[in-house]
Scaffold this motif. Structure first.
Motif: not given
Length: 429
Positions: A242, A246, A306, A329, A332-333, A393
């Motif tokens: 993760n 990011g 993501q 994104v 989420c980071y 990805n």
């Protein structure tokens, strides 16, 4: 009952944690020093960037090895030590600029400052978890929101000081400012009294135990026991992936916007200036949501979002559409950091959560090198970011699978705890 933390207001404890994290979060505004150091010292872009990489790496290593220090000496002494280290790192950076010494700059900003970052990051976290047993995610989200939003303070203030007084004086001034803010915050930190519970939670032995314990059916583990468990290393891999995703965008958002959408340098710089808002806002928003939907579900959401984002980014031609995807994104980071302490307390209990958190943050240190280096290497070999986005990805898919396996493992341990004779297995994972 112990009197430690007596007469403390838990919301002021949270504010104290924010003061510390807001100061060390200035690391996210590091790019403001890039051009001034290039021009004033003649140091290459790579050399200046190395100081940032060292600081992030040392942050992770320090958090791992000094987690036990926080547990032993408490949040106040640990926070004050962090204030001294980070203040010295910044002031030392100013001295290195005056002397024109790159090795001294790498040592002061990267190593000394990085140690202050690591110790300052973990010092208040375990304390917050204990003060907010009813809102673990929200409380830790508040603190690390400060870290994510630190660039909003340092960016404009640092630019003003650099333009008016030079980069060396800026390091001196900011070093003193951070020392004062961090010292003030650390001075108020304290563990709650033994047996303390917030209003709304019955003051019974059962609720006191529940407030400190892991999820139902999971054993409470020490830091040494936790780091040998399978579920700890699954969390470590989840955080590593993760953060890698990011931080790759944090490092290359501006040139990526220019190459993929044809945005001007001015527009790209304007957009990247808003990243700190989503980094900080995502931390409190996702952490608060995780209190309701669960931490495992929250991390699954991070990877699903993501995976979709990294798949479509190379095809996006609209500047603001790509910017919106990047902002999503980045939430989420930031959310991955803010949910981590609460998740660790869910999985292992609060007994030694500061030390366990420190071990987990080594994933950040390694990801801080892996993410940008992956993008740089692929960009140099292919001339575009498409391959880097697709490779990342693939890593995100691995992360989602790991979340699924962790959910299955947690369920298995919880089911096993209800079956006689499985306690030993649950403890060793």
């Amino acid at each position: 009952m112990s009197t430690k933390g007596a007469n403390k207001n838990r919301w002021l404890i949270a504010a104290s944690a924010v003061a510390i994290h807001l100061s060390i979060g200035s690391i996210y505004a590091y790019s403001i020093y890039q051009i001034p150091l290039n021009e004033a010292q003649g140091w290459s872009t790579g050399s200046v960037t190395t100081a940032f990489s060292i600081a992030i790496f040392v942050l992770g290593i320090t958090a791992a090895f000094l987690g036990s220090y926080v547990e032993k000496y408490g949040p106040r002494k640990s926070g004050l030590a962090a204030a001294v280290l980070y203040g010295l790192g910044m002031v030392g950076s100013g001295v290195s600029v005056l002397l024109g010494s790159l090795p001294l700059f790498l040592a002061t900003f990267g190593v000394v400052g990085g140690m202050g970052l690591g110790l300052g990051y973990i010092s208040p976290i375990g304390t917050l978890v204990e003060w907010f047993p009813d809102r673990r995610g929200m409380a830790t989200g508040l603190a690390v929101m400060g870290f994510g939003a630190g660039a909003l303070l340092t960016g404009p203030l640092g630019n003003f000081l650099i333009q008016g007084y030079g980069v060396a004086t800026t390091f001196f001034a900011l070093g003193i400012l951070y020392f004062v803010l961090m010292s003030a915050g650390a001075s108020y930190l304290a563990k709650p009294p033994d047996g303390w519970l917030p209003a709304g939670m019955e003051d019974t032995p059962e609720n006191q135990e529940e407030a400190r314990s892991a999820l139902s059916g999971l054993p409470n583990l020490t830091a040494k026991e936790a780091r040998t468990s399978a579920r700890f290393w699954m969390v470590w891999l989840i955080i590593f992936i993760n953060v890698s995703a990011g931080i790759m965008l944090l490092a290359f958002a501006s040139p990526m916007l220019q190459q993929i959408t044809g945005a001007s340098a001015t527009t790209a710089a304007f957009i990247t200036g808003y990243i700190g808002i989503f980094n900080g806002g995502g931390r409190i928003a996702w952490a608060t949501l995780s209190d309701y939907i669960g931490r495992t579900t929250t991390y699954a959401a991070f990877f699903l979002i993501q995976i979709a984002a990294f798949f479509v980014m190379p095809q996006v031609t609209g500047v603001w559409l790509l910017a919106g995807i990047i902002f999503l994104v980045i939430t989420c980071y930031g959310g991955g950091f803010s949910c981590l302490p609460a998740y660790l307390s869910d999985l292992f209990g609060t007994q030694e959560v500061s030390a366990i958190h420190g071990y987990a943050l080594t994933a950040w240190g390694f990801a801080g090198v892996a993410g940008p280096q992956l993008a740089s290497t692929i960009l140099e070999s292919t001339g575009n970011y498409t391959s880097a986005l697709y490779i990342m990805n693939g890593a995100l898919v691995v992360g989602l699978i790991t979340v699924g396996v962790l959910r299955w493992r947690i369920g298995k341990l919880q089911d096993g705890s209800r079956t006689p004779g499985t306690a030993a297995e649950a403890t060793t994972d």
